[in-house]
Design a protein around this motif. Structure first.
Motif, PDB file in Angstrom:
ATOM      1  N   VAL A  45       0.861  -1.180   0.000  1.00  0.00           N
ATOM      2  CA  VAL A  45       0.000   0.000   0.000  1.00  0.00           C
ATOM      3  C   VAL A  45       0.898   1.230   0.000  1.00  0.00           C
ATOM      4  N   PRO A  46       0.580   2.233  -0.842  1.00  0.00           N
ATOM      5  CA  PRO A  46       1.388   3.454  -0.832  1.00  0.00           C
ATOM      6  C   PRO A  46       1.257   4.166   0.516  1.00  0.00           C
ATOM      7  N   PRO A  47       2.182   5.058   0.825  1.00  0.00           N
ATOM      8  CA  PRO A  47       2.104   5.780   2.101  1.00  0.00           C
ATOM      9  C   PRO A  47       0.813   6.596   2.199  1.00  0.00           C
ATOM     10  N   TRP A  48       0.328   6.744   3.427  1.00  0.00           N
ATOM     11  CA  TRP A  48      -0.931   7.457   3.621  1.00  0.00           C
ATOM     12  C   TRP A  48      -0.835   8.909   3.196  1.00  0.00           C
ATOM     13  N   SER A  49       0.340   9.501   3.310  1.00  0.00           N
ATOM     14  CA  SER A  49       0.483  10.893   2.878  1.00  0.00           C
ATOM     15  C   SER A  49       0.215  11.016   1.378  1.00  0.00           C
ATOM     16  N   PHE A  50       0.651  10.022   0.610  1.00  0.00           N
ATOM     17  CA  PHE A  50       0.399  10.014  -0.833  1.00  0.00           C
ATOM     18  C   PHE A  50      -1.089   9.838  -1.119  1.00  0.00           C
ATOM     19  N   VAL A  51      -1.715   8.904  -0.425  1.00  0.00           N
ATOM     20  CA  VAL A  51      -3.142   8.608  -0.643  1.00  0.00           C
ATOM     21  C   VAL A  51      -3.991   9.842  -0.319  1.00  0.00           C
ATOM     22  N   VAL A  52      -3.718  10.469   0.824  1.00  0.00           N
ATOM     23  CA  VAL A  52      -4.478  11.658   1.220  1.00  0.00           C
ATOM     24  C   VAL A  52      -4.187  12.813   0.258  1.00  0.00           C
ATOM     25  N   GLY A  53      -2.930  12.937  -0.168  1.00  0.00           N
ATOM     26  CA  GLY A  53      -2.566  13.997  -1.101  1.00  0.00           C
ATOM     27  C   GLY A  53      -3.276  13.878  -2.440  1.00  0.00           C
ATOM     28  N   VAL A  54      -3.328  12.669  -2.987  1.00  0.00           N
ATOM     29  CA  VAL A  54      -4.006  12.473  -4.274  1.00  0.00           C
ATOM     30  C   VAL A  54      -5.508  12.704  -4.130  1.00  0.00           C
ATOM     31  N   GLY A  55      -6.095  12.235  -3.036  1.00  0.00           N
ATOM     32  CA  GLY A  55      -7.529  12.472  -2.806  1.00  0.00           C
ATOM     33  C   GLY A  55      -7.846  13.953  -2.680  1.00  0.00           C
ATOM     34  N   THR A  56      -6.988  14.681  -1.978  1.00  0.00           N
ATOM     35  CA  THR A  56      -7.175  16.123  -1.828  1.00  0.00           C
ATOM     36  C   THR A  56      -7.011  16.843  -3.163  1.00  0.00           C
ATOM     37  N   LEU A  57      -6.019  16.425  -3.951  1.00  0.00           N
ATOM     38  CA  LEU A  57      -5.843  17.031  -5.279  1.00  0.00           C
ATOM     39  C   LEU A  57      -7.050  16.772  -6.173  1.00  0.00           C
ATOM     40  N   ALA A  58      -7.625  15.583  -6.091  1.00  0.00           N
ATOM     41  CA  ALA A  58      -8.812  15.276  -6.892  1.00  0.00           C
ATOM     42  C   ALA A  58      -9.976  16.170  -6.482  1.00  0.00           C
ATOM     43  N   LEU A  59     -10.148  16.389  -5.185  1.00  0.00           N
ATOM     44  CA  LEU A  59     -11.218  17.258  -4.702  1.00  0.00           C
ATOM     45  C   LEU A  59     -10.999  18.705  -5.152  1.00  0.00           C
ATOM     46  N   LEU A  60      -9.767  19.181  -5.034  1.00  0.00           N
ATOM     47  CA  LEU A  60      -9.462  20.544  -5.474  1.00  0.00           C
ATOM     48  C   LEU A  60      -9.644  20.711  -6.975  1.00  0.00           C
ATOM     49  N   ALA A  61      -9.260  19.689  -7.744  1.00  0.00           N
ATOM     50  CA  ALA A  61      -9.445  19.743  -9.198  1.00  0.00           C
ATOM     51  C   ALA A  61     -10.927  19.827  -9.547  1.00  0.00           C
ATOM     52  N   ALA A  62     -11.769  19.101  -8.823  1.00  0.00           N
ATOM     53  CA  ALA A  62     -13.211  19.151  -9.080  1.00  0.00           C
ATOM     54  C   ALA A  62     -13.775  20.537  -8.771  1.00  0.00           C
ATOM     55  N   LEU A  63     -13.302  21.138  -7.689  1.00  0.00           N
ATOM     56  CA  LEU A  63     -13.792  22.476  -7.347  1.00  0.00           C
ATOM     57  C   LEU A  63     -13.331  23.521  -8.352  1.00  0.00           C
ATOM     58  N   VAL A  64     -12.106  23.416  -8.805  1.00  0.00           N
ATOM     59  CA  VAL A  64     -11.610  24.338  -9.838  1.00  0.00           C
ATOM     60  C   VAL A  64     -12.398  24.150 -11.131  1.00  0.00           C
ATOM     61  N   ALA A  65     -12.695  22.891 -11.466  1.00  0.00           N
ATOM     62  CA  ALA A  65     -13.447  22.609 -12.687  1.00  0.00           C
ATOM     63  C   ALA A  65     -14.865  23.145 -12.613  1.00  0.00           C
ATOM     64  N   ALA A  66     -15.455  23.191 -11.433  1.00  0.00           N
ATOM     65  CA  ALA A  66     -16.836  23.650 -11.286  1.00  0.00           C
ATOM     66  C   ALA A  66     -16.939  25.169 -11.218  1.00  0.00           C
ATOM     67  N   MET A  67     -15.819  25.846 -11.067  1.00  0.00           N
ATOM     68  CA  MET A  67     -15.859  27.299 -10.898  1.00  0.00           C
ATOM     69  C   MET A  67     -16.434  28.014 -12.123  1.00  0.00           C
ATOM     70  N   LEU A  68     -15.981  27.679 -13.325  1.00  0.00           N
ATOM     71  CA  LEU A  68     -16.471  28.340 -14.542  1.00  0.00           C
ATOM     72  C   LEU A  68     -17.966  28.095 -14.759  1.00  0.00           C
ATOM     73  N   PRO A  69     -18.461  26.847 -14.689  1.00  0.00           N
ATOM     74  CA  PRO A  69     -19.910  26.659 -14.831  1.00  0.00           C
ATOM     75  C   PRO A  69     -20.712  27.377 -13.741  1.00  0.00           C
ATOM     76  N   ALA A  70     -20.181  27.438 -12.519  1.00  0.00           N
ATOM     77  CA  ALA A  70     -20.892  28.129 -11.441  1.00  0.00           C
ATOM     78  C   ALA A  70     -20.997  29.621 -11.739  1.00  0.00           C
ATOM     79  N   LEU A  71     -19.921  30.211 -12.234  1.00  0.00           N
ATOM     80  CA  LEU A  71     -19.955  31.631 -12.592  1.00  0.00           C
ATOM     81  C   LEU A  71     -20.912  31.882 -13.755  1.00  0.00           C
TER      82      LEU A  71
END
Length: 190
Positions: free
Chosen positions: A150-176
């Motif tokens: 299993v990869p280190p937990w810091s990597f797992v949490v980091g990738v999950g957080t990046l995915a969440l941030l990417a989704a929020l950035v992607a939703a910004m233009l349609p929201a505006l």
């Protein structure tokens, strides 16, 4: 890795001949210096009976391969996040387009533009958190089955957080875009 669980046992008093000493370097640059230090520490009476084998070239190759794998892994993660960003933008944009009358009604009833933006981003964030959690658990299960590691937990949490941030950035233009539409024009019956 194969020496991580090793144990060093002292020789019995009647057998004082040391047959094998294994020294592990943490970096390829240290191999030559460690080889010289081992000779000095052991200080054999007959230096011809001492044989030192180093794998400095193998360590350099391993370091180069790890560097290439690390670069490839980073590029793959960036590519996957960029693809997810694009797909999320298209999905949220289509959802906003389908619900333009709903957003128009909200605006007519007094919702501010920022409230519409927050509504779209919140809906996207909830979906992204659920998707990230399910994807992380499924990914960890697959990696554990295939690689038995299993990869280190810091990597797992980091990738999950990046995915969440990417989704929020992607939703910004349609929201505006949803917030900037004229509610009267949207609600006008054709």
């Amino acid at each position: 890795a194969n020496l991580a669980n090793g144990v060093l046992v002292g020789a019995a008093p009647e057998d004082t001949t040391m047959r094998l000493v294994v020294v592990v370097a943490s970096a390829p640059e240290e191999v030559a210096g460690l080889a010289a230090a081992v000779v000095e520490v052991l200080s054999p009476d007959d230096r011809l009976s001492l044989r030192i084998e180093t794998s400095e070239q193998l360590a350099n190759v391993r370091q180069a391969v790890q560097g290439e794998l690390g670069r490839f892994s980073r590029e793959l993660i960036v590519f996957v996040l960029a693809g997810g960003l694009a797909l999320t933008t298209v999905t949220v944009l289509s959802a906003v387009t389908l619900r333009k009358r709903d957003f128009g009604r909200r605006r007519v009833l007094g919702a501010s533009r920022s409230a519409i933006v927050v509504l779209v981003l919140t809906q996207t964030a909830v979906s992204a958190v659920v998707g990230s959690a399910v994807g992380t658990v499924a990914g960890l299960a697959i990696v554990r089955q295939v690689a038995e590691a299993v990869p280190p937990w810091s990597f797992v949490v980091g990738v999950g957080t990046l995915a969440l941030l990417a989704a929020l950035v992607a939703a910004m233009l349609p929201a505006l875009l949803a917030a900037r539409r004229d509610p009267v024009r949207v609600l006008r019956v054709p």
